[in-house]
Design a protein around this motif. Structure first.
Motif, PDB file in Angstrom:
ATOM      1  N   ARG A   1       8.866  -7.277   5.884  1.00  0.00           N
ATOM      2  CA  ARG A   1       8.684  -6.881   7.287  1.00  0.00           C
ATOM      3  C   ARG A   1       7.211  -6.962   7.699  1.00  0.00           C
ATOM      4  NH1 ARG A   1      11.737  -2.565   5.035  1.00  0.00           N
ATOM      5  NH2 ARG A   1       9.843  -1.345   5.163  1.00  0.00           N
ATOM      6  N   GLY A   2       6.436  -7.793   7.012  1.00  0.00           N
ATOM      7  CA  GLY A   2       5.024  -7.944   7.336  1.00  0.00           C
ATOM      8  C   GLY A   2       4.115  -6.988   6.590  1.00  0.00           C
ATOM      9  N   GLY A   3       4.661  -6.199   5.696  1.00  0.00           N
ATOM     10  CA  GLY A   3       3.864  -5.252   4.914  1.00  0.00           C
ATOM     11  C   GLY A   3       3.965  -5.558   3.433  1.00  0.00           C
ATOM     12  N   ILE A   4       3.273  -4.768   2.659  1.00  0.00           N
ATOM     13  CA  ILE A   4       3.316  -4.938   1.214  1.00  0.00           C
ATOM     14  C   ILE A   4       3.554  -3.588   0.531  1.00  0.00           C
ATOM     15  CG2 ILE A   4       1.805  -6.960   1.173  1.00  0.00           C
ATOM     16  CD1 ILE A   4      -0.442  -5.057   0.189  1.00  0.00           C
ATOM     17  N   GLY A   5       4.018  -3.678  -0.683  1.00  0.00           N
ATOM     18  CA  GLY A   5       4.132  -2.509  -1.548  1.00  0.00           C
ATOM     19  C   GLY A   5       3.280  -2.752  -2.777  1.00  0.00           C
ATOM     20  N   ILE A   6       2.586  -1.743  -3.218  1.00  0.00           N
ATOM     21  CA  ILE A   6       1.749  -1.864  -4.409  1.00  0.00           C
ATOM     22  C   ILE A   6       2.180  -0.776  -5.382  1.00  0.00           C
ATOM     23  CG2 ILE A   6      -0.589  -1.820  -5.355  1.00  0.00           C
ATOM     24  CD1 ILE A   6      -1.607  -2.509  -2.544  1.00  0.00           C
ATOM     25  N   ALA A   7       2.604  -1.189  -6.559  1.00  0.00           N
ATOM     26  CA  ALA A   7       2.972  -0.249  -7.620  1.00  0.00           C
ATOM     27  C   ALA A   7       1.939  -0.394  -8.737  1.00  0.00           C
ATOM     28  CB  ALA A   7       4.364  -0.547  -8.145  1.00  0.00           C
TER      29      ALA A   7
ATOM     30  N   ARG B   1      -3.840   0.369 -13.988  1.00  0.00           N
ATOM     31  CA  ARG B   1      -3.304  -0.606 -14.947  1.00  0.00           C
ATOM     32  C   ARG B   1      -1.985  -1.142 -14.412  1.00  0.00           C
ATOM     33  NH1 ARG B   1      -3.093   3.027 -20.246  1.00  0.00           N
ATOM     34  NH2 ARG B   1      -2.162   4.385 -18.715  1.00  0.00           N
ATOM     35  N   GLU B   2      -1.621  -2.328 -14.844  1.00  0.00           N
ATOM     36  CA  GLU B   2      -0.328  -2.927 -14.504  1.00  0.00           C
ATOM     37  C   GLU B   2      -0.010  -2.829 -13.014  1.00  0.00           C
ATOM     38  OE1 GLU B   2       1.403  -4.730 -16.683  1.00  0.00           O
ATOM     39  OE2 GLU B   2      -0.087  -4.207 -18.203  1.00  0.00           O
ATOM     40  N   VAL B   3      -0.623  -3.691 -12.247  1.00  0.00           N
ATOM     41  CA  VAL B   3      -0.452  -3.700 -10.792  1.00  0.00           C
ATOM     42  C   VAL B   3       0.642  -4.694 -10.399  1.00  0.00           C
ATOM     43  CG1 VAL B   3      -1.584  -4.170  -8.581  1.00  0.00           C
ATOM     44  CG2 VAL B   3      -2.865  -3.105 -10.446  1.00  0.00           C
ATOM     45  N   LEU B   4       1.516  -4.272  -9.516  1.00  0.00           N
ATOM     46  CA  LEU B   4       2.541  -5.148  -8.967  1.00  0.00           C
ATOM     47  C   LEU B   4       2.440  -5.078  -7.443  1.00  0.00           C
ATOM     48  CD1 LEU B   4       5.089  -6.928  -9.252  1.00  0.00           C
ATOM     49  CD2 LEU B   4       6.426  -4.805  -9.200  1.00  0.00           C
ATOM     50  N   VAL B   5       2.226  -6.221  -6.805  1.00  0.00           N
ATOM     51  CA  VAL B   5       2.130  -6.303  -5.342  1.00  0.00           C
ATOM     52  C   VAL B   5       3.304  -7.142  -4.856  1.00  0.00           C
ATOM     53  CG1 VAL B   5       0.709  -7.032  -3.393  1.00  0.00           C
ATOM     54  CG2 VAL B   5      -0.388  -6.187  -5.480  1.00  0.00           C
TER      55      VAL B   5
ATOM     56  N   GLU C   1      -6.374   8.428   0.015  1.00  0.00           N
ATOM     57  CA  GLU C   1      -7.030   8.947   1.222  1.00  0.00           C
ATOM     58  C   GLU C   1      -8.203   8.059   1.640  1.00  0.00           C
ATOM     59  OE1 GLU C   1      -8.123  12.996   0.413  1.00  0.00           O
ATOM     60  OE2 GLU C   1      -6.040  13.606   0.164  1.00  0.00           O
ATOM     61  N   VAL C   2      -9.024   7.650   0.686  1.00  0.00           N
ATOM     62  CA  VAL C   2     -10.158   6.773   1.001  1.00  0.00           C
ATOM     63  C   VAL C   2      -9.661   5.415   1.484  1.00  0.00           C
ATOM     64  CG1 VAL C   2     -12.121   5.526  -0.006  1.00  0.00           C
ATOM     65  CG2 VAL C   2     -11.775   7.949  -0.534  1.00  0.00           C
ATOM     66  N   LEU C   3      -8.645   4.875   0.842  1.00  0.00           N
ATOM     67  CA  LEU C   3      -8.071   3.595   1.252  1.00  0.00           C
ATOM     68  C   LEU C   3      -7.524   3.678   2.678  1.00  0.00           C
ATOM     69  CD1 LEU C   3      -7.464   0.748   0.184  1.00  0.00           C
ATOM     70  CD2 LEU C   3      -5.269   1.618  -0.619  1.00  0.00           C
ATOM     71  N   ALA C   4      -6.857   4.766   3.008  1.00  0.00           N
ATOM     72  CA  ALA C   4      -6.314   4.947   4.362  1.00  0.00           C
ATOM     73  C   ALA C   4      -7.426   5.048   5.407  1.00  0.00           C
ATOM     74  CB  ALA C   4      -5.429   6.188   4.401  1.00  0.00           C
ATOM     75  N   LYS C   5      -8.551   5.668   5.042  1.00  0.00           N
ATOM     76  CA  LYS C   5      -9.691   5.752   5.976  1.00  0.00           C
ATOM     77  C   LYS C   5     -10.343   4.389   6.184  1.00  0.00           C
ATOM     78  CE  LYS C   5     -10.777  10.578   5.183  1.00  0.00           C
ATOM     79  NZ  LYS C   5     -11.674  11.547   4.573  1.00  0.00           N
ATOM     80  N   LYS C   6     -10.344   3.554   5.135  1.00  0.00           N
ATOM     81  CA  LYS C   6     -10.921   2.212   5.260  1.00  0.00           C
ATOM     82  C   LYS C   6     -10.052   1.297   6.120  1.00  0.00           C
ATOM     83  CE  LYS C   6     -13.619   2.000   1.017  1.00  0.00           C
ATOM     84  NZ  LYS C   6     -13.958   1.207  -0.170  1.00  0.00           N
ATOM     85  N   PHE C   7      -8.761   1.579   6.171  1.00  0.00           N
ATOM     86  CA  PHE C   7      -7.815   0.758   6.934  1.00  0.00           C
ATOM     87  C   PHE C   7      -6.979   1.656   7.847  1.00  0.00           C
ATOM     88  CE2 PHE C   7      -8.752  -1.490   3.002  1.00  0.00           C
ATOM     89  CZ  PHE C   7      -9.111  -2.746   3.482  1.00  0.00           C
ATOM     90  N   PRO C   8      -7.592   2.222   8.886  1.00  0.00           N
ATOM     91  CA  PRO C   8      -6.881   3.183   9.741  1.00  0.00           C
ATOM     92  C   PRO C   8      -5.709   2.573  10.509  1.00  0.00           C
ATOM     93  CG  PRO C   8      -9.013   2.630  10.683  1.00  0.00           C
ATOM     94  CD  PRO C   8      -8.955   2.003   9.317  1.00  0.00           C
ATOM     95  N   GLN C   9      -5.703   1.256  10.706  1.00  0.00           N
ATOM     96  CA  GLN C   9      -4.606   0.606  11.418  1.00  0.00           C
ATOM     97  C   GLN C   9      -3.370   0.433  10.545  1.00  0.00           C
ATOM     98  OE1 GLN C   9      -7.244  -0.821  10.146  1.00  0.00           O
ATOM     99  NE2 GLN C   9      -6.664  -2.751   9.210  1.00  0.00           N
ATOM    100  N   ALA C  10      -3.519   0.595   9.238  1.00  0.00           N
ATOM    101  CA  ALA C  10      -2.400   0.426   8.312  1.00  0.00           C
ATOM    102  C   ALA C  10      -1.620   1.729   8.164  1.00  0.00           C
ATOM    103  CB  ALA C  10      -2.913  -0.025   6.946  1.00  0.00           C
TER     104      ALA C  10
END
Length: 85
Positions: free
Chosen positions: A46-52, A37-41, A65-74
């Motif tokens: 510096r070329g990255g993002i923060g998601i709260a 709920r209540e997502v802030l991006v 963990e699943v998100l990190a496996k889907k985007f191993p370069q991040a």
């Protein structure tokens, strides 16, 4: 921004299907009762993002963990603020 319109949601990272969406199922798969709920991006400048975002009662390391496996370069860092009533 509300999560209904956000591209960031637990069900987009780990789909479970509406027919299986019980509280025990979402807790075992996502680590919490409900979707985000209540997502802030925000850009970090510096070329990255923060998601709260808010969750129901508990941190969601399984989702991260699943998100990190889907985007191993991040590069991911994760912090949880747990409050009690």
């Amino acid at each position: 921004m509300k999560s209904e319109t956000s591209p960031f949601s637990f069900k987009s990272i780990i789909p479970i299907g509406d027919e299986n969406k019980s509280i025990s199922k979402t807790y075992s798969v996502w680590g919490t009762k409900w979707d985000v709920r209540e997502v802030l991006v925000e850009s970090n400048g510096r070329g990255g993002i923060g998601i709260a975002f808010e969750t129901a009662y508990s941190p969601v390391p399984k989702v991260i963990e699943v998100l990190a496996k889907k985007f191993p370069q991040a590069k991911f860092s994760y912090e949880a603020l747990v409050t009690s009533l």
